[in-house]
Design an enzyme around this catalytic site. Structure first.
Site, PDB file in Angstrom:
ATOM      1  N   GLY A   9       0.783  -1.221   0.000  1.00  8.91           N
ATOM      2  CA  GLY A   9       0.000   0.000   0.000  1.00  8.91           C
ATOM      3  C   GLY A   9       0.820   1.278   0.000  1.00  8.91           C
ATOM      4  O   GLY A   9       0.274   2.368   0.105  1.00  8.91           O
ATOM      5  N   CYS A  10       2.114   1.179  -0.123  1.00 10.16           N
ATOM      6  CA  CYS A  10       2.998   2.345  -0.105  1.00 10.16           C
ATOM      7  C   CYS A  10       3.232   2.806  -1.550  1.00 10.16           C
ATOM      8  O   CYS A  10       3.896   2.127  -2.327  1.00 10.16           O
ATOM      9  CB  CYS A  10       4.313   1.972   0.579  1.00 10.16           C
ATOM     10  N   ALA A  11       2.685   3.972  -1.891  1.00  7.62           N
ATOM     11  CA  ALA A  11       2.813   4.489  -3.260  1.00  7.62           C
ATOM     12  C   ALA A  11       4.271   4.769  -3.621  1.00  7.62           C
ATOM     13  O   ALA A  11       4.704   4.472  -4.737  1.00  7.62           O
ATOM     14  CB  ALA A  11       1.979   5.750  -3.422  1.00  7.62           C
ATOM     15  N   CYS A  13       6.845   3.255  -2.487  1.00  8.61           N
ATOM     16  CA  CYS A  13       7.499   1.955  -2.673  1.00  8.61           C
ATOM     17  C   CYS A  13       7.234   1.421  -4.074  1.00  8.61           C
ATOM     18  O   CYS A  13       8.131   0.900  -4.728  1.00  8.61           O
ATOM     19  CB  CYS A  13       7.009   0.947  -1.628  1.00  8.61           C
TER      20      CYS A  13
END
Length: 147
Positions: A9-11, A13
């Site tokens: 869920g880490c954009a 990343c």
């Protein structure tokens, strides 16, 4: 080899991962929530960060806020244990190789992961005989004169 520490869920990343793929950079992805970080690995991350804990610890994260502690009052040993128990306090992504350490996604900073030999070759290739020199060569000259 690049190690890419990520979380679902880490954009940022996802952007970093895509940049590495687009630039044919070999990397190993480590999801900080599904991979237990070893004590030695966390120590290494802390050692490589230029400004120490401030570079990789998100003091604004809920997990850190719930500690009700000041980062400067936490010993390294205790911090390592806190990170192992609450990996969400780490800033993401963290990208590391033999010579570079990049935290977060930034279009300019991520290029530090490209080996120096390749960056030098790219600079040498950019000359007036290149069909794109009128665009990128001009921009390079403009950037150099601004410094």
């Amino acid at each position: 080899m690049i190690i890419l520490y990520t979380s679902p869920g880490c954009a940022s990343c996802r952007k970093a991962k895509q940049w590495l793929k687009d630039n044919d950079m070999k990397f190993v992805e480590k999801n900080i929530f599904t991979t237990l970080l070893k004590e030695e690995e966390i120590k290494y991350l802390l050692q490589r960060s230029e400004n120490g804990t401030e570079d990789i610890i998100s003091t604004r994260s809920k997990a850190f806020q719930n500690l009700n502690r000041d980062l400067e009052d936490i010993s390294v040993k205790e911090l390592i244990e806190i990170i192992r128990e609450n990996p969400s306090i780490l800033k993401r992504p963290i990208m590391i190789n033999e010579s570079s350490f990049v935290v977060g996604y930034d279009d300019d900073e991520i290029t530090a992961l490209v080996p120096a030999k390749l960056r030098l070759a790219a600079q040498r290739a950019c000359n007036p005989t290149c069909p794109n020199f009128s665009i990128c060569g001009y921009l390079r000259e403009e950037a150099c004169s601004a410094e």
